[in-house]
Design a protein around this motif. Structure first.
Motif: not given
Length: 419
Positions: A252-257
């Motif tokens: 999973f390639s995600i963005s968080r804050n």
């Protein structure tokens, strides 16, 4: 006990909204509404407010609004009757005592020569307390008759149902089913406001404590950009890839804050209807928006209206049997099942039942609102109403057949659930 309370609340809301529609538009048309009743049979509770008596009755099988001119409680004062009269400050008759006149020592007793309390609003007669000739007494528009100690307001013709225009009568009848659709819309809007509206954004919703997503370190609110290098543009993409890869490592390639992260998640395997799929324990993202909640109210109401009409179509084409119908017992059992799933499912069930009640009442079946509207349509074409006695006979037969159908359906429900 919780199921009983839920059933009573849902049933009460459906009937109250339905009958409230009749009441509001009947009063707007100037029709005298004698009673607003929830349930049938003997009265359990009653309270008079204004011109209307509000009652709760013993049997939870519907309700009604008793409108002047539509009820059997018409008083006919014939020549030769001895009645008592009492007067208001304008010297108009405001009380007409039909019997037990000795209990009203201040009343003026007369022998009736002529009486018209619908059109002329006069009573002519010979007073017994003096040797006088025939006298005429004007009757107040809000006068009451008293029989066996019970008061009943008179209904001048302009306050009766039949005196109103076709459009006013049609609206007074149509308003009942209409309010069931309004109730369903309100319920669906409230659900959307409280629970939120599912969106198709590639954003993670609630994370279950025992799921693969939680174990891997994913958090609610993470935005998914890609999985195993495949670009993600919607929540549907996320679900599809996870379902197709049980027990397979997914990057999973995600963005968080605002920070980019790479997290490996291994979906657990689950068998659904014979197929093995992957799950990670993540709910779809939701959004809370008053504007979208209103839109959802409309779309949900439309969707379930369409579904119910499709089922009615199956009934007409023979694909739907009487065993698939449910009466009060079946609805109670279904309510008990839905209640186990939580308050939101129960609210949605109430909305669906409300739409169902509205549609059923609009069917052109004698004794139902749709049957009344059908007669109004015929009146519009003919230019004059159908004979009231003939119409009344049709509705009586229709009501008898409906009661028979209800007995059959209820017996099927009892056999299905208890025998």
């Amino acid at each position: 006990m919780s199921t009983v309370i839920a059933f009573i609340v849902i049933f009460g809301a459906l009937v109250i909204f339905h009958e409230l529609g009749h009441l509001i538009f009947a009063k707007r048309a100037g029709i005298l509404c004698r009673e607003f009743a929830i349930g049938m049979g003997p009265k359990v509770f009653s309270h008079k407010f204004g011109e209307t008596i509000y009652t709760i009755r013993l049997l939870p099988i519907g309700g009604f609004v008793r409108m002047a001119g539509e009820d059997p409680e018409t008083v006919e004062i014939k020549p030769g009757y001895r009645i008592g009269l009492m007067f208001d400050s304008n010297n108009k008759v405001d009380k007409i005592i039909l019997n037990n006149k000795e209990k009203y020592p201040n009343c003026r007793v007369i022998e009736v020569e002529h009486a018209d309390i619908e059109h002329e609003l006069v009573i002519k007669g010979y007073p017994e307390d003096e040797e006088e000739s025939l006298q005429t007494f004007r009757v107040s528009k809000t006068a009451v008759t008293i029989e066996n100690g019970l008061e009943s307001q008179i209904a001048p013709y302009n306050r009766q149902f039949a005196s109103k225009t076709l459009a006013q009568r049609t609206m007074a009848i149509f308003a009942g089913p209409m309010m069931n659709f309004v109730l369903a819309f309100i319920v669906f809007v409230i659900i959307a406001l409280l629970q939120g509206i599912p969106t198709n954004e590639p954003k993670l919703g609630e994370i279950t404590a025992d799921g693969a997503a939680n174990a891997a370190g994913l958090l609610k609110g993470d935005i998914v950009h890609s999985i195993n290098g495949a670009e993600i543009s919607s929540w549907s993409d996320v679900v599809e890839i996870i379902r197709e890869n049980p027990n397979e490592n997914l990057d999973f390639s995600i963005s968080r804050n605002g920070e980019e992260k790479e997290i490996v998640v291994t979906p657990k395997e689950q068998t659904v209807e014979g197929d093995k799929i992957g799950i990670i324990g993540v709910y779809s993202p939701i959004e809370k928006s008053p504007l979208k909640a209103i839109t959802t109210g409309f779309t949900e109401t439309y969707f379930w209206t369409k579904q119910i009409f499709m089922m009615l179509g199956q009934l007409v084409t023979g694909q739907f049997s009487i065993d698939m119908l449910s009466g009060p017992v079946g609805i109670y059992e279904s309510t008990a099942t839905v209640a186990k799933s939580g308050i939101y499912y129960l609210m949605k069930w109430a909305g669906i039942l409300s739409i169902n009640l509205g549609i059923m009442n609009l069917l052109p079946i004698p004794a139902l609102d749709g049957g009344r509207l059908m007669f109004f349509a015929v009146e519009a074409v003919r230019g004059k109403p159908i004979d009231r006695h003939k119409e009344g006979m049709v509705h009586f037969i229709g009501f008898a057949l409906l009661m028979l159908l209800m007995l059959v359906v209820t017996w099927n429900d009892i056999q299905r659930f208890f025998l």
